[in-house]
Design a protein around this motif. Structure first.
Motif, PDB file in Angstrom:
ATOM      1  N   LEU A 166       0.838  -1.204   0.000  1.00 50.36           N
ATOM      2  CA  LEU A 166       0.000   0.000   0.000  1.00 50.36           C
ATOM      3  C   LEU A 166       0.869   1.248   0.000  1.00 50.36           C
ATOM      4  O   LEU A 166       1.667   1.463   0.920  1.00 50.36           O
ATOM      5  CB  LEU A 166      -0.926   0.012   1.213  1.00 50.36           C
ATOM      6  CG  LEU A 166      -1.820   1.255   1.344  1.00 50.36           C
ATOM      7  CD1 LEU A 166      -2.732   1.407   0.137  1.00 50.36           C
ATOM      8  CD2 LEU A 166      -2.641   1.202   2.628  1.00 50.36           C
ATOM      9  N   ASP A 167       0.712   2.048  -1.019  1.00 51.11           N
ATOM     10  CA  ASP A 167       1.432   3.313  -1.159  1.00 51.11           C
ATOM     11  C   ASP A 167       0.696   4.388  -0.351  1.00 51.11           C
ATOM     12  O   ASP A 167      -0.481   4.663  -0.618  1.00 51.11           O
ATOM     13  CB  ASP A 167       1.483   3.697  -2.644  1.00 51.11           C
ATOM     14  CG  ASP A 167       2.254   4.972  -2.919  1.00 51.11           C
ATOM     15  OD1 ASP A 167       2.606   5.679  -1.963  1.00 51.11           O
ATOM     16  OD2 ASP A 167       2.484   5.272  -4.105  1.00 51.11           O
ATOM     17  N   PRO A 168       1.358   5.008   0.629  1.00 48.95           N
ATOM     18  CA  PRO A 168       0.654   6.037   1.424  1.00 48.95           C
ATOM     19  C   PRO A 168       0.184   7.212   0.580  1.00 48.95           C
ATOM     20  O   PRO A 168      -0.825   7.846   0.916  1.00 48.95           O
ATOM     21  CB  PRO A 168       1.712   6.467   2.453  1.00 48.95           C
ATOM     22  CG  PRO A 168       3.022   6.054   1.865  1.00 48.95           C
ATOM     23  CD  PRO A 168       2.748   4.829   1.060  1.00 48.95           C
ATOM     24  N   LEU A 169       0.903   7.515  -0.511  1.00 50.60           N
ATOM     25  CA  LEU A 169       0.471   8.610  -1.383  1.00 50.60           C
ATOM     26  C   LEU A 169      -0.884   8.293  -1.991  1.00 50.60           C
ATOM     27  O   LEU A 169      -1.776   9.151  -2.020  1.00 50.60           O
ATOM     28  CB  LEU A 169       1.510   8.849  -2.475  1.00 50.60           C
ATOM     29  CG  LEU A 169       1.127   9.867  -3.560  1.00 50.60           C
ATOM     30  CD1 LEU A 169       0.863  11.238  -2.958  1.00 50.60           C
ATOM     31  CD2 LEU A 169       2.220   9.949  -4.622  1.00 50.60           C
ATOM     32  N   TRP A 170      -1.055   7.061  -2.480  1.00 50.29           N
ATOM     33  CA  TRP A 170      -2.353   6.689  -3.043  1.00 50.29           C
ATOM     34  C   TRP A 170      -3.443   6.812  -1.993  1.00 50.29           C
ATOM     35  O   TRP A 170      -4.526   7.334  -2.257  1.00 50.29           O
ATOM     36  CB  TRP A 170      -2.318   5.248  -3.576  1.00 50.29           C
ATOM     37  CG  TRP A 170      -3.637   4.871  -4.173  1.00 50.29           C
ATOM     38  CD1 TRP A 170      -4.039   5.022  -5.465  1.00 50.29           C
ATOM     39  CD2 TRP A 170      -4.771   4.329  -3.472  1.00 50.29           C
ATOM     40  NE1 TRP A 170      -5.343   4.612  -5.614  1.00 50.29           N
ATOM     41  CE2 TRP A 170      -5.813   4.182  -4.411  1.00 50.29           C
ATOM     42  CE3 TRP A 170      -5.004   3.955  -2.149  1.00 50.29           C
ATOM     43  CZ2 TRP A 170      -7.064   3.673  -4.074  1.00 50.29           C
ATOM     44  CZ3 TRP A 170      -6.258   3.460  -1.802  1.00 50.29           C
ATOM     45  CH2 TRP A 170      -7.266   3.327  -2.756  1.00 50.29           C
ATOM     46  N   MET A 171      -3.135   6.329  -0.784  1.00 52.22           N
ATOM     47  CA  MET A 171      -4.129   6.351   0.297  1.00 52.22           C
ATOM     48  C   MET A 171      -4.523   7.783   0.645  1.00 52.22           C
ATOM     49  O   MET A 171      -5.703   8.096   0.830  1.00 52.22           O
ATOM     50  CB  MET A 171      -3.532   5.653   1.521  1.00 52.22           C
ATOM     51  CG  MET A 171      -4.542   5.325   2.608  1.00 52.22           C
ATOM     52  SD  MET A 171      -5.436   3.822   2.228  1.00 52.22           S
ATOM     53  CE  MET A 171      -6.040   3.374   3.867  1.00 52.22           C
ATOM     54  N   LEU A 172      -3.530   8.671   0.721  1.00 51.86           N
ATOM     55  CA  LEU A 172      -3.821  10.070   1.012  1.00 51.86           C
ATOM     56  C   LEU A 172      -4.675  10.686  -0.092  1.00 51.86           C
ATOM     57  O   LEU A 172      -5.645  11.408   0.182  1.00 51.86           O
ATOM     58  CB  LEU A 172      -2.518  10.851   1.164  1.00 51.86           C
ATOM     59  CG  LEU A 172      -1.771  10.661   2.486  1.00 51.86           C
ATOM     60  CD1 LEU A 172      -0.326  11.124   2.348  1.00 51.86           C
ATOM     61  CD2 LEU A 172      -2.467  11.421   3.606  1.00 51.86           C
ATOM     62  N   ASN A 173      -4.308  10.429  -1.340  1.00 48.11           N
ATOM     63  CA  ASN A 173      -5.079  10.975  -2.461  1.00 48.11           C
ATOM     64  C   ASN A 173      -6.523  10.487  -2.413  1.00 48.11           C
ATOM     65  O   ASN A 173      -7.468  11.265  -2.590  1.00 48.11           O
ATOM     66  CB  ASN A 173      -4.444  10.573  -3.790  1.00 48.11           C
ATOM     67  CG  ASN A 173      -3.109  11.242  -4.035  1.00 48.11           C
ATOM     68  OD1 ASN A 173      -2.716  12.148  -3.314  1.00 48.11           O
ATOM     69  ND2 ASN A 173      -2.404  10.782  -5.049  1.00 48.11           N
ATOM     70  N   HIS A 174      -6.690   9.187  -2.195  1.00 41.57           N
ATOM     71  CA  HIS A 174      -8.015   8.564  -2.218  1.00 41.57           C
ATOM     72  C   HIS A 174      -8.928   9.156  -1.143  1.00 41.57           C
ATOM     73  O   HIS A 174     -10.037   9.619  -1.433  1.00 41.57           O
ATOM     74  CB  HIS A 174      -7.850   7.060  -2.022  1.00 41.57           C
ATOM     75  CG  HIS A 174      -9.133   6.291  -2.009  1.00 41.57           C
ATOM     76  ND1 HIS A 174      -9.898   6.091  -3.143  1.00 41.57           N
ATOM     77  CD2 HIS A 174      -9.788   5.657  -1.000  1.00 41.57           C
ATOM     78  CE1 HIS A 174     -10.964   5.375  -2.836  1.00 41.57           C
ATOM     79  NE2 HIS A 174     -10.922   5.100  -1.541  1.00 41.57           N
ATOM     80  N   TYR A 175      -8.451   9.160   0.089  1.00 42.86           N
ATOM     81  CA  TYR A 175      -9.326   9.583   1.183  1.00 42.86           C
ATOM     82  C   TYR A 175      -9.436  11.105   1.271  1.00 42.86           C
ATOM     83  O   TYR A 175     -10.506  11.627   1.635  1.00 42.86           O
ATOM     84  CB  TYR A 175      -8.862   8.977   2.498  1.00 42.86           C
ATOM     85  CG  TYR A 175      -9.224   7.516   2.591  1.00 42.86           C
ATOM     86  CD1 TYR A 175     -10.554   7.110   2.591  1.00 42.86           C
ATOM     87  CD2 TYR A 175      -8.246   6.535   2.643  1.00 42.86           C
ATOM     88  CE1 TYR A 175     -10.900   5.777   2.655  1.00 42.86           C
ATOM     89  CE2 TYR A 175      -8.575   5.193   2.707  1.00 42.86           C
ATOM     90  CZ  TYR A 175      -9.908   4.813   2.707  1.00 42.86           C
ATOM     91  OH  TYR A 175     -10.248   3.488   2.752  1.00 42.86           O
ATOM     92  N   HIS A 176      -8.387  11.837   0.951  1.00 47.25           N
ATOM     93  CA  HIS A 176      -8.526  13.292   0.936  1.00 47.25           C
ATOM     94  C   HIS A 176      -9.533  13.724  -0.130  1.00 47.25           C
ATOM     95  O   HIS A 176     -10.329  14.642   0.091  1.00 47.25           O
ATOM     96  CB  HIS A 176      -7.176  13.969   0.679  1.00 47.25           C
ATOM     97  CG  HIS A 176      -6.491  14.424   1.922  1.00 47.25           C
ATOM     98  ND1 HIS A 176      -6.876  15.550   2.626  1.00 47.25           N
ATOM     99  CD2 HIS A 176      -5.450  13.903   2.619  1.00 47.25           C
ATOM    100  CE1 HIS A 176      -6.105  15.705   3.687  1.00 47.25           C
ATOM    101  NE2 HIS A 176      -5.223  14.725   3.704  1.00 47.25           N
ATOM    102  N   TYR A 177      -9.487  13.056  -1.276  1.00 41.74           N
ATOM    103  CA  TYR A 177     -10.430  13.434  -2.325  1.00 41.74           C
ATOM    104  C   TYR A 177     -11.864  13.153  -1.884  1.00 41.74           C
ATOM    105  O   TYR A 177     -12.751  14.000  -2.029  1.00 41.74           O
ATOM    106  CB  TYR A 177     -10.123  12.680  -3.628  1.00 41.74           C
ATOM    107  CG  TYR A 177     -11.037  13.108  -4.740  1.00 41.74           C
ATOM    108  CD1 TYR A 177     -10.818  14.311  -5.415  1.00 41.74           C
ATOM    109  CD2 TYR A 177     -12.153  12.362  -5.087  1.00 41.74           C
ATOM    110  CE1 TYR A 177     -11.683  14.741  -6.404  1.00 41.74           C
ATOM    111  CE2 TYR A 177     -13.016  12.784  -6.075  1.00 41.74           C
ATOM    112  CZ  TYR A 177     -12.775  13.972  -6.731  1.00 41.74           C
ATOM    113  OH  TYR A 177     -13.639  14.400  -7.701  1.00 41.74           O
TER     114      TYR A 177
END
Length: 795
Positions: free
Chosen positions: A356-367
């Motif tokens: 799991l890439d934290p950048l993807w996770m941040l993008n997903h949930y912030h969006y």
């Protein structure tokens, strides 16, 4: 997980499209798209993944041939052959037919084909070209997307690792039908969201320790200079950065620096009153430490002992932390007036969840969280792989201020469409290091106008900032005009925004998207389509000091093309060099193009649907355009929120231009509008303007230099039809002598040579004859090339 952090998906494919054995499964999604899975355990996954959300496609026609020891799957476009063994080069292949039914290519398992490339995670520290990740398109006619390591998205919003190893591949066999490939990719992985209207205006950003007063003074100076901005970006110094070393670095922070911003809520309200939306920069990697204002609340929520001062560790994989992260760190600042977040993640791709890439996770949930208050969702962050188009806008990172960096960005931007990524925001002007070059700065801003997002940015160096008045007078005026032009283009850009979301048509597209069978379209990487009506050729090299012009080696598709700025008319279907001075870059409109723009004769920084509209119309062919408008920041993209206005040109000896009554939700546009109609490439002639069949009085003028006929109407109801009859409509003849004189007048060469060249042009019987005579003069290549462009624009 809160409801607003969940997402919609349709991951279950039509069961009739599935062919399954003990260890394999094939799903025919379209005649050109097949999912191919292999599992030693015979376990297959039907849930959505980080990349793939929807597999429920209409059932395509296909034929299954079972040989007992092998099978064949045949669609109109693909012929898959499989030996029932573990996937291998000798056991799995696909033959790809083109749209005529002829064999185009053969893929064997493991082949990569002639990949046209995609995009990259970041341009941090880039000084010129960098490697790109794989894309969706290939000149070989096929690509394979490997989704085997993508994590699973549960219906409740959680992210889970796959329980079993195996292969999960998607074979795209679209030949050279690139736009069809992209359309089905968006169907598979989720469409590009609609941006809020304000995101398409100018953004001001600088990594600099502003105080509240300094920032206000700067915004007021922009207003006095009539330079419009729609987004105010606050880099990291909005929060505390000079902290006690016991807490680590000051990169992560959620507490306003009250020395710089004593009244944050009042400051944000002031920016909003100026028509600006606000984004704050955050680097969340260091978690929440004891000096932060929200520390006590979030520590208690995470069941830590505040008395011990334990750090609330950043762990985006922990659902409890995720909820607290938004509840205590972001939502209170949003209530103060923050509109969206700049997620500046630079700390790698590792989390406690393997893969799991934290950048993807941040993008997903912030969006997802950004829609909590009922506004249109928006976040600003780096690219995290295929599927990232669902989380615009993209921050491309900290480039070096050099010509090499600028030269790479047009290609990088257009090529990102090959990964479905259409909304890159670059540091226009470059971010750091490098050198001061006024010409480089203005060329970067010219490119920025015709890029997805125009965001000026620079480092904290006191010598590196992008206020136009910090450059020489020529650069200053050009940059100001560019920033105004960007806001003038908002009606066009917002319509293209809808097309990107609804029609799977990115704003910026490589030339080969529309000319796939022409080799020349692949040989101009810095040239691209900008929306449906324009081709852009950014200048990324310095001007020649003797001629005062810079060269762009272009290819024009067949047809007639007209320069957006000068009105010069070109015959297409050929490669040619285009030369421009510092004041413009080559932007070419197709014959019949229609460009809706805001008329800024009466200056305004507002990005609302304007009362004064300019419609720029280009001669030479029939044309049509649907202007789409809505409230600009509504949460859902619903049909009933839109107003559309059909605009058309019927080209002929008597040309007819029409603006039909606005339809749909007309409450989102002004009831009455003034229309400035600029007909580019037309001869000077008579026009008749009618509203509801009755002729009305207008203000009419003609600019000989740009071949532009301008008609200005009084305020008219938007629900009435406007008809303009243009008598004796003809394409204007390029003013060759005038253009040659203008070029020579600025050239830093001997006066006698100027006179000799000009006399040859004046006395020429044909352009070909003049060019032959010029060859004998052995002119400097830049000068000869610029003369060739003028003399041979029409052939």
């Amino acid at each position: 997980m809160p409801n607003h952090l969940k997402f919609s998906s349709e991951p279950y494919a039509n069961s009739e499209a599935v062919i399954q054995g003990d260890h394999y499964r094939f799903t025919i999604l379209t005649p050109e798209l097949i999912r191919m899975e292999y599992s030693e355990q015979g376990i297959f996954e039907d849930r959505a993944t980080q990349t793939v959300l929807n597999r429920h496609f209409p059932l395509p026609k296909f034929q299954l041939i079972d040989h007992g020891n092998g099978l064949e799957l045949i669609t109109d476009r693909l012929h898959l052959i499989y030996n029932l063994q573990p996937f291998s080069r000798h056991g799995l292949s696909v033959r790809v037919r083109n749209d005529s039914g002829h064999l185009m290519s053969v893929w064997n398992y493991g082949d990569t084909g002639h990949d046209l490339g995609g995009t990259a995670r970041t341009l941090d520290n880039a000084d010129g070209a960098i490697p790109l990740e794989h894309g969706l398109l290939s000149r070989s006619g096929y690509t394979v997307v490997d989704d085997s390591r993508s994590l699973l998205l549960e219906e409740d919003g959680r992210v889970e690792p796959r329980a079993q190893e195996g292969l999960d591949l998607y074979f795209f066999g679209y030949g050279h039908e690139y736009l069809n490939c992209l359309k089905d990719f968006y169907q598979l992985c989720g469409r590009t969201p609609l941006l809020p209207r304000y995101a398409l205006g100018n953004w001001w950003s600088r990594y600099y320790r502003y105080s509240e007063q300094e920032y206000k003074v700067l915004m007021e100076r922009f207003e006095q200079e009539q330079i419009p901005f729609s987004v105010a970006v606050m880099d990291m110094d909005w929060h505390l950065v000079d902290i006690d070393p016991q807490y680590g670095s000051g990169w992560t922070g959620y507490t306003w620096n009250k020395e710089l911003f004593p009244n944050p809520q009042g400051f944000l309200a002031w920016l909003h009153d100026k028509g600006l939306r606000v984004t704050l920069n955050v680097h969340p990697a260091d978690g929440v430490r004891a000096f932060e204002e929200p520390y006590l609340a979030i520590a208690a929520e995470m069941e830590l002992d505040p008395a011990k001062g334990d750090v609330v560790e950043f762990d985006i994989t922990d659902p409890k932390f995720l909820q607290a992260y938004f509840k205590f760190l972001h939502h209170p600042l949003e209530e103060e007036g923050v509109d969206f977040w700049w997620i500046d993640w630079q700390q790698g791709g590792v989390t406690k969840t393997p893969g799991l890439d934290p950048l993807w996770m941040l993008n997903h949930y912030h969006y997802l969280d950004s829609g909590r208050r009922g506004n249109r969702r928006l976040t600003f962050s780096r690219y995290a792989g295929l599927g990232s188009h669902r989380y615009p806008v993209g921050f491309s990172g900290d480039t070096i201020v050099t010509w090499e960096s600028l030269d790479f960005q047009p290609y990088f931007t257009a090529n990102a469409a090959n990964a479905g990524y259409g909304w890159w925001s670059h540091d226009i002007g470059g971010h750091m290091l490098g050198y001061l070059d006024d010409e480089l700065a203005l060329r970067w801003v010219q490119f920025g106008v015709f890029s997805p997002i125009l965001r000026l940015h620079s480092s904290a160096s006191p010598f590196n900032s992008k206020e136009p008045w910090r450059f020489n007078k020529i650069a200053e005026e050009v940059m100001k005009d560019c920033l105004r032009l960007r806001h003038r283009l908002l009606p066009y850009l917002y319509t293209m925004n809808r097309y990107a979301s609804r029609e799977s048509l990115p704003l910026v597209r490589p030339m080969y998207y529309h000319h796939a069978e022409q080799n020349e379209a692949y040989e101009v990487p810095n040239e691209y389509y900008f929306g449906t009506e324009l081709i852009t050729c950014p200048i990324t090299q310095p001007v020649n000091p003797k001629t005062g012009v810079a060269e762009f080696k272009a290819w024009l598709p067949a047809g007639l093309w007209i320069d957006f700025f000068t009105g010069r008319v070109y015959d297409g279907g050929r490669k040619l060099s285009l030369y421009r001075n510092l004041e413009s870059i080559p932007v070419l409109a197709k014959a019949g193009a229609i460009i809706p723009m805001t008329d800024l004769t009466e200056y305004t920084a507002s990005v609302a649907n304007p009362e004064q509209l300019e419609i720029r119309v280009f001669a030479g062919a029939n044309g049509s355009f649907q202007l789409w408008e809505d409230g600009g920041d509504t949460e859902e993209d619903q049909d009933d929120q839109w107003c559309h206005t059909e605009i058309s040109l019927e080209w002929g000896e008597t040309a007819i231009f029409k603006i039909l009554p606005a339809r749909g939700n007309t409450t989102v546009v002004p009831k009455r509008r003034t229309w400035r109609l600029t007909f580019v490439g037309f001869v000077d002639t008579l026009v008749k303007v009618c509203v509801g069949g009755v002729e009305i009085a207008t203000e009419t003028s003609y600019d000989v230099t740009s071949h532009t006929l301008t008609v200005i109407t009084p305020k008219l109801s938007v629900i009435e039809a406007l008809n303009v009859t243009i008598a004796n409509a003809r394409i204007a003849v390029n003013a060759v002598e005038v253009e040659v004189f203008t070029l020579l007048n600025r050239a830093q060469i001997h006066f006698q040579l100027k006179e000799q060249i000009y006399r040859l042009v004046q006395e020429m019987t044909t352009p070909t004859g003049a060019l032959a005579s010029l060859v004998s003069l052995e002119l400097e290549p830049s000068l000869y090339g610029a003369l060739c462009e003028i003399l041979a624009a029409r052939i």
